[in-house]
Design a protein around this motif. Structure first.
Motif, PDB file in Angstrom:
ATOM      1  N   ALA A   1       0.828  -1.204   0.000  1.00 43.79           N
ATOM      2  CA  ALA A   1       0.000   0.000   0.000  1.00 43.79           C
ATOM      3  C   ALA A   1       0.866   1.259   0.000  1.00 43.79           C
ATOM      4  CB  ALA A   1      -0.915  -0.003   1.215  1.00 43.79           C
ATOM      5  N   LEU A   2       1.957   1.226   0.756  1.00 42.62           N
ATOM      6  CA  LEU A   2       2.851   2.376   0.817  1.00 42.62           C
ATOM      7  C   LEU A   2       3.611   2.555  -0.498  1.00 42.62           C
ATOM      8  CD1 LEU A   2       4.217   1.901   4.445  1.00 42.62           C
ATOM      9  CD2 LEU A   2       2.604   3.627   3.662  1.00 42.62           C
ATOM     10  N   LEU A   3       3.948   1.459  -1.164  1.00 48.41           N
ATOM     11  CA  LEU A   3       4.603   1.554  -2.468  1.00 48.41           C
ATOM     12  C   LEU A   3       3.653   2.175  -3.500  1.00 48.41           C
ATOM     13  CD1 LEU A   3       6.511  -1.853  -2.702  1.00 48.41           C
ATOM     14  CD2 LEU A   3       7.485   0.421  -2.331  1.00 48.41           C
ATOM     15  N   GLY A   4       2.394   1.810  -3.424  1.00 49.86           N
ATOM     16  CA  GLY A   4       1.405   2.418  -4.317  1.00 49.86           C
ATOM     17  C   GLY A   4       1.310   3.920  -4.090  1.00 49.86           C
ATOM     18  N   ASP A   5       1.368   4.324  -2.820  1.00 51.37           N
ATOM     19  CA  ASP A   5       1.338   5.749  -2.511  1.00 51.37           C
ATOM     20  C   ASP A   5       2.601   6.440  -2.999  1.00 51.37           C
ATOM     21  OD1 ASP A   5      -1.170   5.909  -1.359  1.00 51.37           O
ATOM     22  OD2 ASP A   5      -0.444   5.317   0.613  1.00 51.37           O
ATOM     23  N   ALA A   6       3.731   5.735  -2.955  1.00 54.81           N
ATOM     24  CA  ALA A   6       4.977   6.319  -3.452  1.00 54.81           C
ATOM     25  C   ALA A   6       4.858   6.674  -4.933  1.00 54.81           C
ATOM     26  CB  ALA A   6       6.134   5.346  -3.234  1.00 54.81           C
ATOM     27  N   ALA A   7       4.099   5.883  -5.678  1.00 57.02           N
ATOM     28  CA  ALA A   7       3.861   6.200  -7.088  1.00 57.02           C
ATOM     29  C   ALA A   7       3.068   7.497  -7.211  1.00 57.02           C
ATOM     30  CB  ALA A   7       3.114   5.051  -7.763  1.00 57.02           C
ATOM     31  N   ARG A   8       2.106   7.690  -6.309  1.00 50.96           N
ATOM     32  CA  ARG A   8       1.327   8.927  -6.315  1.00 50.96           C
ATOM     33  C   ARG A   8       2.206  10.120  -5.953  1.00 50.96           C
ATOM     34  NH1 ARG A   8      -1.950   8.864  -2.239  1.00 50.96           N
ATOM     35  NH2 ARG A   8      -3.574  10.214  -3.053  1.00 50.96           N
ATOM     36  N   TYR A   9       3.117   9.918  -5.005  1.00 47.64           N
ATOM     37  CA  TYR A   9       4.039  10.994  -4.638  1.00 47.64           C
ATOM     38  C   TYR A   9       4.929  11.379  -5.820  1.00 47.64           C
ATOM     39  CZ  TYR A   9       2.851   9.230   0.047  1.00 47.64           C
ATOM     40  OH  TYR A   9       2.194   8.789   1.172  1.00 47.64           O
ATOM     41  N   THR A  10       5.327  10.384  -6.598  1.00 46.71           N
ATOM     42  CA  THR A  10       6.167  10.654  -7.765  1.00 46.71           C
ATOM     43  C   THR A  10       5.414  11.472  -8.801  1.00 46.71           C
ATOM     44  OG1 THR A  10       7.334   8.555  -7.394  1.00 46.71           O
ATOM     45  CG2 THR A  10       7.575   9.587  -9.556  1.00 46.71           C
ATOM     46  N   ILE A  11       4.136  11.142  -8.990  1.00 43.16           N
ATOM     47  CA  ILE A  11       3.307  11.919  -9.917  1.00 43.16           C
ATOM     48  C   ILE A  11       3.210  13.369  -9.463  1.00 43.16           C
ATOM     49  CG2 ILE A  11       0.968  12.211 -10.836  1.00 43.16           C
ATOM     50  CD1 ILE A  11       0.653   9.162 -10.648  1.00 43.16           C
ATOM     51  N   SER A  12       2.946  13.561  -8.175  1.00 50.18           N
ATOM     52  CA  SER A  12       2.839  14.911  -7.619  1.00 50.18           C
ATOM     53  C   SER A  12       4.140  15.683  -7.797  1.00 50.18           C
ATOM     54  CB  SER A  12       2.469  14.829  -6.138  1.00 50.18           C
ATOM     55  OG  SER A  12       2.362  16.123  -5.569  1.00 50.18           O
ATOM     56  N   SER A  13       5.271  15.037  -7.525  1.00 48.19           N
ATOM     57  CA  SER A  13       6.574  15.690  -7.669  1.00 48.19           C
ATOM     58  C   SER A  13       6.826  16.096  -9.115  1.00 48.19           C
ATOM     59  CB  SER A  13       7.680  14.745  -7.194  1.00 48.19           C
ATOM     60  OG  SER A  13       7.508  14.389  -5.840  1.00 48.19           O
ATOM     61  N   SER A  14       6.470  15.226 -10.043  1.00 44.83           N
ATOM     62  CA  SER A  14       6.676  15.524 -11.457  1.00 44.83           C
ATOM     63  C   SER A  14       5.861  16.731 -11.897  1.00 44.83           C
ATOM     64  CB  SER A  14       6.307  14.305 -12.315  1.00 44.83           C
ATOM     65  OG  SER A  14       7.078  13.177 -11.953  1.00 44.83           O
ATOM     66  N   ILE A  15       4.643  16.827 -11.372  1.00 46.02           N
ATOM     67  CA  ILE A  15       3.780  17.955 -11.728  1.00 46.02           C
ATOM     68  C   ILE A  15       4.359  19.269 -11.215  1.00 46.02           C
ATOM     69  CG2 ILE A  15       1.518  19.014 -11.296  1.00 46.02           C
ATOM     70  CD1 ILE A  15       0.349  16.187 -11.345  1.00 46.02           C
ATOM     71  N   VAL A  16       4.802  19.284  -9.970  1.00 45.05           N
ATOM     72  CA  VAL A  16       5.367  20.505  -9.385  1.00 45.05           C
ATOM     73  C   VAL A  16       6.619  20.936 -10.146  1.00 45.05           C
ATOM     74  CG1 VAL A  16       6.443  21.508  -7.341  1.00 45.05           C
ATOM     75  CG2 VAL A  16       4.421  20.082  -7.098  1.00 45.05           C
ATOM     76  N   ILE A  17       7.516  19.999 -10.411  1.00 38.55           N
ATOM     77  CA  ILE A  17       8.753  20.334 -11.108  1.00 38.55           C
ATOM     78  C   ILE A  17       8.464  20.791 -12.533  1.00 38.55           C
ATOM     79  CG2 ILE A  17      10.919  19.400 -11.989  1.00 38.55           C
ATOM     80  CD1 ILE A  17      10.911  17.523  -9.544  1.00 38.55           C
TER      81      ILE A  17
END
Length: 273
Positions: free
Chosen positions: A126-142
């Motif tokens: 479940a935490l790995l799945g959330d890490a994918a969401r965090y990566t998406i968010s980071s990509s959007i901000v950058i």
């Protein structure tokens, strides 16, 4: 008699058939991680917090405060964006606990506990799945920052390691919300508690302004705030001047959070009624 006969046939097949090999811990974790991502496919609204919020925060703070704080939005963006990147991802870590709480209420975890797999893989996945969401968010901000004129002096390598450090910290922070998700009576109570904790951590930090401009009592809190250490480390990596002390402290904090809340979460997972 027919039912007994069918039962005997099934038992014979099972006795002569080869038992499937149990999956290992890594495979089990990846499977549960894929399950977490499939939830987004069926409920795409879950992507709202990792897409709309980063865009709103970046645009809002850049153009509202940039001129007043730094004299220009371009100059302020260089200071702000690493902090906004940290804030948006740290704020959405609470959804890990929300997802766990939702699975508990539906009885899903009762089924998971009966599976012949490495039990922590349920939570790690479940935490790995959330890490994918965090990566998406980071990509959007950058990506948005680059469009607005942000220039990472550390180049791709600096940005990569800054995001990696952010994912490590967010992964460890998620264990707190996972453990709370097991004991929270409702999603609403979990939301309230997370905001009470996350708002001071993110807003009373060095995300928006230099702590030296703050009152001494507030500066003292900001300087020991884990988010401040995180943002300082990320700024250094992104702008090509790594702060080894800050990076080390962030890694120590992350390991400590997992070391404390990982066992607590697993205890609650095994004993939750």
């Amino acid at each position: 008699m027919t039912n007994n006969h069918q039962t005997e046939n099934i038992q014979m097949l099972l006795a002569h058939g080869a038992r499937p090999k149990p999956i290992n811990a890594i495979t089990a974790s990846l499977i549960f991680g894929w399950r977490a991502l499939l939830k987004i496919k069926h409920v795409p609204e879950q992507l709202f917090d990792v897409t709309a919020f980063p865009i709103m925060f970046t645009l809002l703070f850049t153009y509202m405060f940039g001129g007043a704080i730094a004299g220009s939005t371009e100059e302020y963006l260089q200071y702000l964006l690493p902090g906004i990147l940290a804030q948006t991802v740290v704020m959405i870590t609470m959804y890990t606990g929300v997802a766990v709480n939702n699975d508990i209420r539906k009885g899903v975890f009762d089924r998971f506990r009966s599976l012949p797999v490495w039990q922590p893989s349920v939570l790690v996945g479940a935490l790995l799945g959330d890490a994918a969401r965090y990566t998406i968010s980071s990509s959007i901000v950058i990506g948005l920052g680059m469009i607005l004129g942000f220039k990472p002096e550390g180049g791709f390598i600096g940005v990569f390691f800054a995001v990696a450090l952010l994912l490590v910290f967010s992964f460890s922070l998620s264990w707190i919300w996972t453990s709370i998700g097991f004991i929270a009576r409702s999603q609403e109570s979990l939301f309230f508690l997370s905001f009470v904790v996350l708002f001071p951590l993110t807003f009373a930090s060095n995300i928006f302004v230099d702590p030296e401009t703050m009152p001494s009592w507030l500066e003292a809190f900001v300087n020991v705030n884990p988010v401040t250490w995180l943002v300082t480390a990320m700024r250094g990596l992104i702008h090509g001047v790594p702060d080894v002390e800050s990076i080390g402290i962030v890694l120590i904090i992350s390991a400590t959070l997992v070391g404390i809340f990982g066992p607590i979460t697993m205890f609650l997972f095994r004993n939750k009624k």
